[in-house]
Design a protein around this motif. Structure first.
Motif, PDB file in Angstrom:
ATOM      1  N   VAL A  39       5.857 125.666  19.277  1.00  0.00           N
ATOM      2  CA  VAL A  39       7.092 125.395  20.030  1.00  0.00           C
ATOM      3  C   VAL A  39       7.734 124.111  19.530  1.00  0.00           C
ATOM      4  CG1 VAL A  39       8.030 124.804  22.295  1.00  0.00           C
ATOM      5  CG2 VAL A  39       6.357 126.640  22.073  1.00  0.00           C
ATOM      6  N   VAL A  40       6.912 123.113  19.251  1.00  0.00           N
ATOM      7  CA  VAL A  40       7.452 121.827  18.800  1.00  0.00           C
ATOM      8  C   VAL A  40       8.083 121.960  17.420  1.00  0.00           C
ATOM      9  CG1 VAL A  40       6.844 119.461  18.162  1.00  0.00           C
ATOM     10  CG2 VAL A  40       5.841 120.496  20.196  1.00  0.00           C
ATOM     11  N   GLU A  41       7.472 122.732  16.531  1.00  0.00           N
ATOM     12  CA  GLU A  41       7.963 122.840  15.161  1.00  0.00           C
ATOM     13  C   GLU A  41       9.105 123.838  15.002  1.00  0.00           C
ATOM     14  OE1 GLU A  41       4.588 123.751  12.772  1.00  0.00           O
ATOM     15  OE2 GLU A  41       3.925 121.654  12.644  1.00  0.00           O
TER      16      GLU A  41
ATOM     17  N   GLU B 294      14.871 131.305  16.626  1.00  0.00           N
ATOM     18  CA  GLU B 294      13.752 130.378  16.521  1.00  0.00           C
ATOM     19  C   GLU B 294      13.787 129.733  15.154  1.00  0.00           C
ATOM     20  OE1 GLU B 294      10.342 133.533  15.036  1.00  0.00           O
ATOM     21  OE2 GLU B 294      10.235 132.710  17.064  1.00  0.00           O
ATOM     22  N   GLY B 295      12.833 128.829  14.921  1.00  0.00           N
ATOM     23  CA  GLY B 295      12.816 128.140  13.642  1.00  0.00           C
ATOM     24  C   GLY B 295      13.695 126.907  13.626  1.00  0.00           C
ATOM     25  N   PHE B 296      14.152 126.482  14.816  1.00  0.00           N
ATOM     26  CA  PHE B 296      14.974 125.281  14.896  1.00  0.00           C
ATOM     27  C   PHE B 296      14.094 124.047  15.008  1.00  0.00           C
ATOM     28  CE2 PHE B 296      17.799 128.514  16.961  1.00  0.00           C
ATOM     29  CZ  PHE B 296      18.715 128.597  15.923  1.00  0.00           C
ATOM     30  N   SER B 297      14.539 122.975  14.421  1.00  0.00           N
ATOM     31  CA  SER B 297      13.803 121.711  14.509  1.00  0.00           C
ATOM     32  C   SER B 297      13.851 121.170  15.935  1.00  0.00           C
ATOM     33  CB  SER B 297      14.430 120.674  13.566  1.00  0.00           C
ATOM     34  OG  SER B 297      14.504 121.155  12.251  1.00  0.00           O
TER      35      SER B 297
ATOM     36  N   LEU C  11      16.269 110.118  16.119  1.00  0.00           N
ATOM     37  CA  LEU C  11      15.128 109.436  15.512  1.00  0.00           C
ATOM     38  C   LEU C  11      14.509 110.280  14.413  1.00  0.00           C
ATOM     39  CD1 LEU C  11      13.343 108.063  18.712  1.00  0.00           C
ATOM     40  CD2 LEU C  11      14.964 106.872  17.238  1.00  0.00           C
ATOM     41  N   TYR C  12      14.334 111.562  14.714  1.00  0.00           N
ATOM     42  CA  TYR C  12      13.673 112.429  13.735  1.00  0.00           C
ATOM     43  C   TYR C  12      13.755 113.866  14.203  1.00  0.00           C
ATOM     44  CZ  TYR C  12      10.213 113.917  10.246  1.00  0.00           C
ATOM     45  OH  TYR C  12       9.586 114.517   9.195  1.00  0.00           O
ATOM     46  N   ASP C  13      13.641 114.784  13.226  1.00  0.00           N
ATOM     47  CA  ASP C  13      13.529 116.206  13.523  1.00  0.00           C
ATOM     48  C   ASP C  13      12.133 116.666  13.132  1.00  0.00           C
ATOM     49  OD1 ASP C  13      16.124 116.083  14.263  1.00  0.00           O
ATOM     50  OD2 ASP C  13      16.870 117.604  12.872  1.00  0.00           O
ATOM     51  N   ILE C  14      11.439 117.303  14.056  1.00  0.00           N
ATOM     52  CA  ILE C  14      10.117 117.854  13.778  1.00  0.00           C
ATOM     53  C   ILE C  14      10.295 119.326  13.417  1.00  0.00           C
ATOM     54  CG2 ILE C  14       7.837 118.339  14.725  1.00  0.00           C
ATOM     55  CD1 ILE C  14       8.296 116.014  16.670  1.00  0.00           C
ATOM     56  N   PHE C  15       9.740 119.751  12.298  1.00  0.00           N
ATOM     57  CA  PHE C  15       9.924 121.123  11.837  1.00  0.00           C
ATOM     58  C   PHE C  15       8.690 121.575  11.083  1.00  0.00           C
ATOM     59  CE2 PHE C  15      11.784 118.041   8.999  1.00  0.00           C
ATOM     60  CZ  PHE C  15      11.210 118.341   7.784  1.00  0.00           C
ATOM     61  N   GLU C  16       8.600 122.901  10.867  1.00  0.00           N
ATOM     62  CA  GLU C  16       7.443 123.458  10.160  1.00  0.00           C
ATOM     63  C   GLU C  16       7.662 123.379   8.659  1.00  0.00           C
ATOM     64  OE1 GLU C  16       4.473 127.275  10.450  1.00  0.00           O
ATOM     65  OE2 GLU C  16       6.585 127.532  10.996  1.00  0.00           O
TER      66      GLU C  16
ATOM     67  N   TYR D  85       3.802 109.435  17.824  1.00  0.00           N
ATOM     68  CA  TYR D  85       3.189 109.311  19.158  1.00  0.00           C
ATOM     69  C   TYR D  85       3.793 110.339  20.104  1.00  0.00           C
ATOM     70  CZ  TYR D  85       2.065 107.023  23.643  1.00  0.00           C
ATOM     71  OH  TYR D  85       1.643 106.739  24.918  1.00  0.00           O
ATOM     72  N   VAL D  86       5.121 110.481  20.076  1.00  0.00           N
ATOM     73  CA  VAL D  86       5.814 111.462  20.921  1.00  0.00           C
ATOM     74  C   VAL D  86       5.443 112.875  20.516  1.00  0.00           C
ATOM     75  CG1 VAL D  86       8.091 112.402  21.505  1.00  0.00           C
ATOM     76  CG2 VAL D  86       7.727 109.934  21.501  1.00  0.00           C
ATOM     77  N   GLN D  87       5.386 113.135  19.204  1.00  0.00           N
ATOM     78  CA  GLN D  87       5.048 114.476  18.722  1.00  0.00           C
ATOM     79  C   GLN D  87       3.684 114.922  19.247  1.00  0.00           C
ATOM     80  OE1 GLN D  87       5.253 114.952  14.474  1.00  0.00           O
ATOM     81  NE2 GLN D  87       4.446 117.031  14.506  1.00  0.00           N
ATOM     82  N   LYS D  88       2.714 114.016  19.249  1.00  0.00           N
ATOM     83  CA  LYS D  88       1.386 114.361  19.759  1.00  0.00           C
ATOM     84  C   LYS D  88       1.453 114.722  21.239  1.00  0.00           C
ATOM     85  CE  LYS D  88      -3.180 114.520  19.621  1.00  0.00           C
ATOM     86  NZ  LYS D  88      -3.484 114.737  21.044  1.00  0.00           N
ATOM     87  N   ILE D  89       2.235 113.984  22.016  1.00  0.00           N
ATOM     88  CA  ILE D  89       2.392 114.286  23.437  1.00  0.00           C
ATOM     89  C   ILE D  89       3.015 115.671  23.613  1.00  0.00           C
ATOM     90  CG2 ILE D  89       3.591 113.616  25.552  1.00  0.00           C
ATOM     91  CD1 ILE D  89       3.409 110.715  24.595  1.00  0.00           C
ATOM     92  N   LEU D  90       4.056 115.962  22.827  1.00  0.00           N
ATOM     93  CA  LEU D  90       4.743 117.254  22.941  1.00  0.00           C
ATOM     94  C   LEU D  90       3.821 118.403  22.562  1.00  0.00           C
ATOM     95  CD1 LEU D  90       8.193 116.273  21.369  1.00  0.00           C
ATOM     96  CD2 LEU D  90       7.749 116.791  23.781  1.00  0.00           C
ATOM     97  N   GLU D  91       3.054 118.230  21.496  1.00  0.00           N
ATOM     98  CA  GLU D  91       2.148 119.295  21.056  1.00  0.00           C
ATOM     99  C   GLU D  91       1.076 119.561  22.096  1.00  0.00           C
ATOM    100  OE1 GLU D  91       0.805 117.986  17.273  1.00  0.00           O
ATOM    101  OE2 GLU D  91       2.593 118.676  16.199  1.00  0.00           O
TER     102      GLU D  91
END
Length: 844
Positions: A297-299, A60-63, A74-79, A284-290
Motif C-alpha cells: 500500500v505504501v509503495e 494503483e502503482g501511484f507513489s 519531502l519525498y515520494d515512496i514507490f516500488e 522514519y515515517v515510511q517505517k511507521i506507514l509500512e
C-alpha cells in the motif's frame, strides 16, 4: 532493318509491361485478400487477446507522497516507478501546448493514429529492420501502460487497435491527462507532476513557459535529455525545437520564443537527489506507514501523508549541523544529529540524522537520532526528579567528596570523579545539578534506588531503559552519569515533561493520511498526554536547569547555554571516555536535543560541554526554532512556595546566618536546622557547655557545621560515606567543620529545672507540673517532691503531669539521675490559692 528492330523491341517492352501489370494486379489482389483477412478475422481475434482499454486508467502503482506540515513535498515512496497523478485542469496551458506541439500536433484532430506517421513508421521495417516513429500521444499512452516497448510490426498493430478503442472510450482531455501522468521523464520518474518536483522542486501547476517546454521535450528520449544524464546539456537543443514548434503552431509569439531562448542557458535544476528532503525523517515515517498499512500500500497505493516536519526549520537545522561539525572535525568529531519537538504535543518538527545523508565515509544514512548511545550527564535530571518525588528538595545539602561505592557482585569498587577533578564538599542539590557534579548524583541514586529512577525515566518516555530485572542486571549506580544507552529522539521527548507541566508526550511524525482518492484514513487529534509527574516537580527541575547562576561555577555566566531574553531549561552530557556529547533543552514552546560524536564510536579528541560539541548546534537550532515566538518563562504553579533557606545547610534560615531564596513544593518545606548550628561552648575551653553551665548562663555561642551521612549501599557495615566526609574535613582548614563532642569536665553534666509552675507563682489546688531535664547521657529517673514528700516520678519523656495540694505555701523539689549516676535537684516555692510569701494566721 533498323525500323523492324525498333518495332520488335517496342512490342517486347509492351508485352513485358503487360506481364508486370498482371503481376502487380495479382499481388494487389492477394494484398487485398490479406488485408481483408486481417481486418475481418485476424484483427478481431487479436483484439480479443489484447489488454482491456479500461486498464489504461491507472488505479494503483501511484507513489505515496510524504509532505511536511505545510504541504511541501519531502519525498515520494514507490516500488519501481515514481508517479504522482495530476488532474488535467491543474496542468498549465503552456505544458499542454508544448507537449502537443512536439509530440502530436494533430492530437485534437485524429482518431488515435496518424496515417502518414504510421506509414512512415512501417516503412522502417524495410530499411532498419524494426518499426519506430510516427506514434500519436494515444499510441504512446498505450505503449507506456498496456504494451511492452518491443519494436515490431505486430506491436504496432496491437498499438493501433488499442489506440482506436481508447479514442472511442475517452475524451481527448482524459487521454492527454493519462499521457501526462504516464510519460517517462528520466530515471524512475513517471508523469509530469513527479518530473516537475524532481527537476524544479515545484508542482507542475506552477511551471512557466520555459520549464514547460523543457519537460515536454523529455519523453522522446528521457535518458538523453534529462539534465542528470551523461549528456546534461542535450535538453537545450531539444527545448529549442519545442519552442520553435510552439511558435509555428501559433501557441506562442516570436517574442516569447526569443525571451525563453535567452533564459534557457541559465535554467536552474535541483541538485540530483535534492528532491529527497529530510531523508532520515522520511525513512522514519515510511517505517511507521509500512507497519500500519503494509509495504504494498505504501509503495503503490498513492497515499498522501502530511507529516509534522517543518521543512524550513529542517533545512536550517541540517545546515547548522553540517557547518558546526566542519569546525570541529580536527577534534575528531565527525557527525551530529538534531531533534526538535513540540513539548506540548510530541510532534517532530525536525530530525537531522547525520551531517550529510549521502556521505559514505561515516555511514551518513545511519539515523543517529534513533541510535542507542550513552547520554552522559543529560540523564541526571531523572535522578534528581526521583529524589524530589521522594522528599528531597532543591536545597537539600549533600557532600561532594571522593567516595567509594560497592561495585556489585564480582565487580571492583566504584569511585566516581567529577568532570573537572575537583570536590566541593557541601553542596545543595540545585547547584549540584546545575553544575553537573557527579558524586552527588551518584549518592542521590544510591539513596532513592536505581529501580525508582528507571521507573521515573520510563514513565516519561525513555523506553530504551525499561525498569526490568534485565535492565537492573546491566546498569548500576553509574546509570545516573549516563551508564545506560538511550535514543536522542526518546530523550528529547522525555524532557518535554519538564517543559509542559509534567505530561508525557510520545513522538508524533504523522498528522494526516489520505488515500489516492482523497479519503481520510487517519488524522491526529491534539490531546493532553498522561500526567506522569506533578506540575510542581516539573517546575523544580525546569527552574534549576534554567538557572544561569546555579551553573555558574562550572559553565560560567556567559556560556552558550545562556540566551539573553529567553529562559531556557537545558542540560549537557558527556561520557567519561568522550565518545558522546549531548545538549538537551528548551522552553514550553520547543524542545531541542543534540548529539555529536562518531558513528564508529571512536572517542573525540576534545570537547567541552557548554562551549563546544553539541552546545553550539543546540544554541543555533533553538534560536531558529523559537523564531516568531514571544519569550516565555517557567511560572511556578500554585503548589510552589518560596522560602528563605540557610545558604550552607539548605534548611530554614535562622540566627542571621547567610540565606537565600528557594522554591519548594508546599507539601515538602524543610524544618529546623541540625546541620548549620550554634553551639553553647564553655567560656574557658572549646568544649560543650554542660546543662548546669547553660542554666547559670556560663557559656559562649559559636557557629559549627554538623555533617553526618549514612551509607545506604554498604555491604559490610562500614559507613564509607562518613569516612570520606571525615577525610575531606581533615584536609579542610575551617574549624567550623569540627564541632566539639565532649563537655566541660568541672561541672555536673546533669541539669533539671522547673518549667511549670514557675518559682513564686500562685496556683490552684490541682495544677500541671512540667520539668526540663538535660544531660550528657541518658536520664534514668525524675522525681517530684512536695514539702519533702514524693508525689510523682518519671522514667521517660515527657516529664509532666498533674498534682493536687492544699491551700497554703509549699516547697516543690525536682530530683534527677542519669545513666552515669550524676544527680542534681532544683527547688522552688509556690502558693496554693495564697501568695507564695504569706504567713500562717496565729491561733488565738
Amino acid at each position: 532493318m533498323v525500323h523492324m528492330w525498333r518495332e520488335r523491341r517496342r512490342k517486347l517492352i509492351g508485352l513485358q509491361k503487360s506481364r508486370n501489370i498482371a503481376k502487380l494486379a495479382k499481388f494487389g489482389f492477394f494484398g487485398i485478400v490479406v488485408i481483408f483477412v486481417i481486418a475481418v478475422i485476424a484483427l478481431p481475434l487479436m483484439a480479443f487477446t489484447l489488454p482491456s482499454p479500461d486498464k489504461v486508467v491507472r488505479r494503483e502503482g501511484f507513489s505515496t507522497k510524504i509532505l511536511d506540515r505545510n504541504g511541501k513535498p519531502l519525498y515520494d515512496i514507490f516500488e519501481n516507478e515514481r508517479r504522482t497523478p495530476i488532474k488535467i485542469n491543474d496542468v498549465p496551458l503552456y505544458l499542454k501546448q508544448a507537449t502537443i506541439a512536439i509530440e502530436d500536433k494533430n492530437f485534437y484532430k485524429h482518431q488515435g493514429f496518424d496515417i502518414l506517421g504510421t506509414i512512415r513508421g512501417l516503412s522502417r521495417v524495410f530499411t532498419r529492420g524494426y518499426a519506430q516513429g510516427g506514434s500519436t500521444l494515444t499510441q504512446q499512452l498505450v505503449k507506456n501502460v498496456l504494451l511492452t516497448s518491443e519494436r515490431s510490426v505486430w506491436r504496432k498493430v496491437k498499438e493501433f487497435i488499442l489506440s482506436v478503442q481508447i479514442e472511442r472510450k475517452y475524451s481527448k482531455d482524459e487521454i492527454l491527462q493519462m499521457y501526462l501522468n504516464e510519460a517517462p521523464y528520466g530515471g524512475n520518474a513517471r508523469g509530469v507532476e513527479t518530473a516537475s518536483e524532481i527537476y524544479f522542486g515545484k508542482s507542475s501547476k506552477d511551471l512557466n513557459l520555459l520549464e514547460s517546454a523543457i519537460l515536454a521535450g523529455f519523453p522522446q528520449s528521457p535518458s538523453r535529455y534529462s539534465p542528470y544524464s551523461s549528456t546534461p546539456k542535450a535538453y537545450i537543443d531539444r527545448t529549442t525545437d519545442v519552442l520553435r514548434r510552439m511558435r509555428e503552431d501559433g501557441f506562442i509569439t516570436k517574442d516569447q520564443e526569443q525571451a525563453s531562448l535567452g533564459e534557457l542557458p541559465d535554467v536552474k535544476f535541483q541538485t540530483k537527489g535534492s528532491s529527497f528532503k529530510a531523508p532520515h525523517f522520511v525513512q522514519y515515517v515510511q517505517k511507521i506507514l509500512e507497519d500500519r498499512y503494509g509495504e504494498k500500500v505504501v509503495e503503490q497505493g498513492g497515499l498522501k501523508v502530511t507529516t509534522t516536519l517543518d521543512l524550513e526549520l529542517q533545512e536550517k537545522a541540517q545546515a547548522i549541523v553540517a557547518d558546526e561539525i566542519s569546525k570541529v572535525e580536527k577534534q575528531r568529531i565527525t557527525n551530529g544529529g538534531v531533534v526538535v519537538v513540540d513539548p506540548q504535543t510530541g510532534e517532530i518538527l525536525s530530525m537531522v540524522g547525520s551531517k550529510r545523508f549521502d556521505d559514505p565515509d561515516y555511514d551518513g544514512q545511519v539515523n543517529v537520532t534513533l541510535s542507542l548511545r550513552q547520554p552522559g550527564s543529560s540523564f541526571k535530571p531523572f535522578t534528581y526528579l526521583t529524589a524530589f518525588k521522594e522528599g528531597y528538595t532543591p536545597s537539600t545539602m549533600i557532600m561532594d567528596v571522593a567516595t567509594t561505592f560497592p561495585g556489585g557482585e564480582g565487580q571492583p569498587d566504584y569511585n566516581p570523579v567529577n568532570y573537572d577533578g575537583k570536590y566541593r564538599g557541601p553542596i545543595q542539590l540545585r547547584y549540584a545539578l546545575g553544575n553537573s557534579i557527579n558524586v552527588p548524583a551518584v549518592k542521590l541514586i544510591a539513596l532513592v534506588g536505581i529501580k525508582d529512577v528507571l521507573e521515573t525515566a520510563y514513565n516519561m518516555g525513555l523506553n530504551s531503559l525499561p525498569p526490568t530485572n534485565e535492565t537492573l542486571k546491566r546498569v548500576g549506580l553509574s546509570l545516573t552519569l549516563g551508564g545506560g544507552e538511550v535514543r536522542l529522539l526518546e530523550l528529547t521527548t522525555s524532557y518535554s515533561a519538564f517543559f509542559n507541566g509534567g505530561y508525557r508526550v510520545d513522538p508524533i511524525a504523522i498528522l494526516k493520511v489520505e488515500d489516492s482518492n482523497g479519503k481520510l484514513l487517519e488524522e491526529v487529534k491534539t490531546k493532553k498526554g498522561k500526567q506522569v509527574i506533578t506540575s510542581e516537580q516539573a517546575f523544580l527541575i525546569s527552574n534549576i536547569l534554567s538557572d544561569n547562576e546555579a551553573r555558574r561555577e562550572v559553565f560560567g555566566i556567559n556560556s552558550l547555554l545562556n540566551i539573553p531574553g529567553r529562559q531556557m531549561a537545558v542540560k549537557t552530557g558527556t561520557t567519561n571516555d568522550k565518545r558522546d556529547n549531548w545538549t538537551i533543552g528548551g522552553t514550553q514552546q520547543r524542545a531541542v536535543g543534540v548529539w555529536v560524536g562518531n558513528n564508529d564510536n571512536s572517542p573525540m579528541l576534545n570537547v567541552a560541554s557548554g562551549v563546544s560539541g553539541a552546545s553550539p548546534i543546540w544554541r543555533r537550532v533553538i534560536i531558529e526554532s523559537l523564531s516568531g515566538f514571544d519569550p516565555t518563562g517557567f511560572e511556578p504553579p500554585d503548589g510552589i512556595q518560596t522560602v528563605e533557606v540557610d545558604s550552607f545547610s539548605g534548611k530554614l534560615a535562622h540566627d542571621s546566618f547567610s540565606s537565600r531564596s528557594e522554591f519548594f513544593d508546599k507539601s515538602n518545606v524543610p524544618s529546623g536546622d541540625d546541620i548549620h548550628v550554634k553551639l553553647k561552648i564553655c567560656k574557658n575551653e572549646e568544649k560543650l557547655a554542660t546543662p548546669s553551665d547553660v542554666a547559670g548562663n556560663n557559656y559562649d555561642e559559636k557557629e559549627y557545621y554538623k555533617i553526618v551521612e549514612e551509607d545506604p549501599v554498604s555491604t559490610d557495615g562500614k559507613n564509607r560515606w562518613q569516612e570520606a566526609i571525615l577525610n575531606w574535613i581533615n584536609g579542610a582548614g575551617d574549624d567550623r567543620y569540627r564541632p566539639p563532642t565532649e563537655y566541660c569536665g568541672t561541672a555536673n553534666p546533669l541539669s533539671v529545672e522547673w518549667q511549670n509552675p514557675k518559682d513564686r507563682e500562685t496556683v490552684s489546688n490541682t495544677f500541671n507540673i512540667k520539668v526540663k531535664a538535660v544531660s550528657t547521657s541518658e536520664i534514668l529517673l525524675i522525681e517530684i517532691f512536695a514539702d519533702g514528700v514524693k508525689v510523682r516520678s518519671f522514667d521517660s519523656l515527657p516529664y509532666e503531669g498533674e498534682i493536687s495540694l492544699n491551700d497554703g505555701v509549699h516547697k516543690l523539689q525536682v530530683k534527677g539521675r542519669d545513666k552515669d549516676n550524676h544527680e542534681t535537684e532544683h527547688t522552688i516555692t509556690i502558693g496554693v490559692n495564697v501568695p507564695w510569701d504569706s504567713s500562717p494566721t496565729p491561733t488565738p
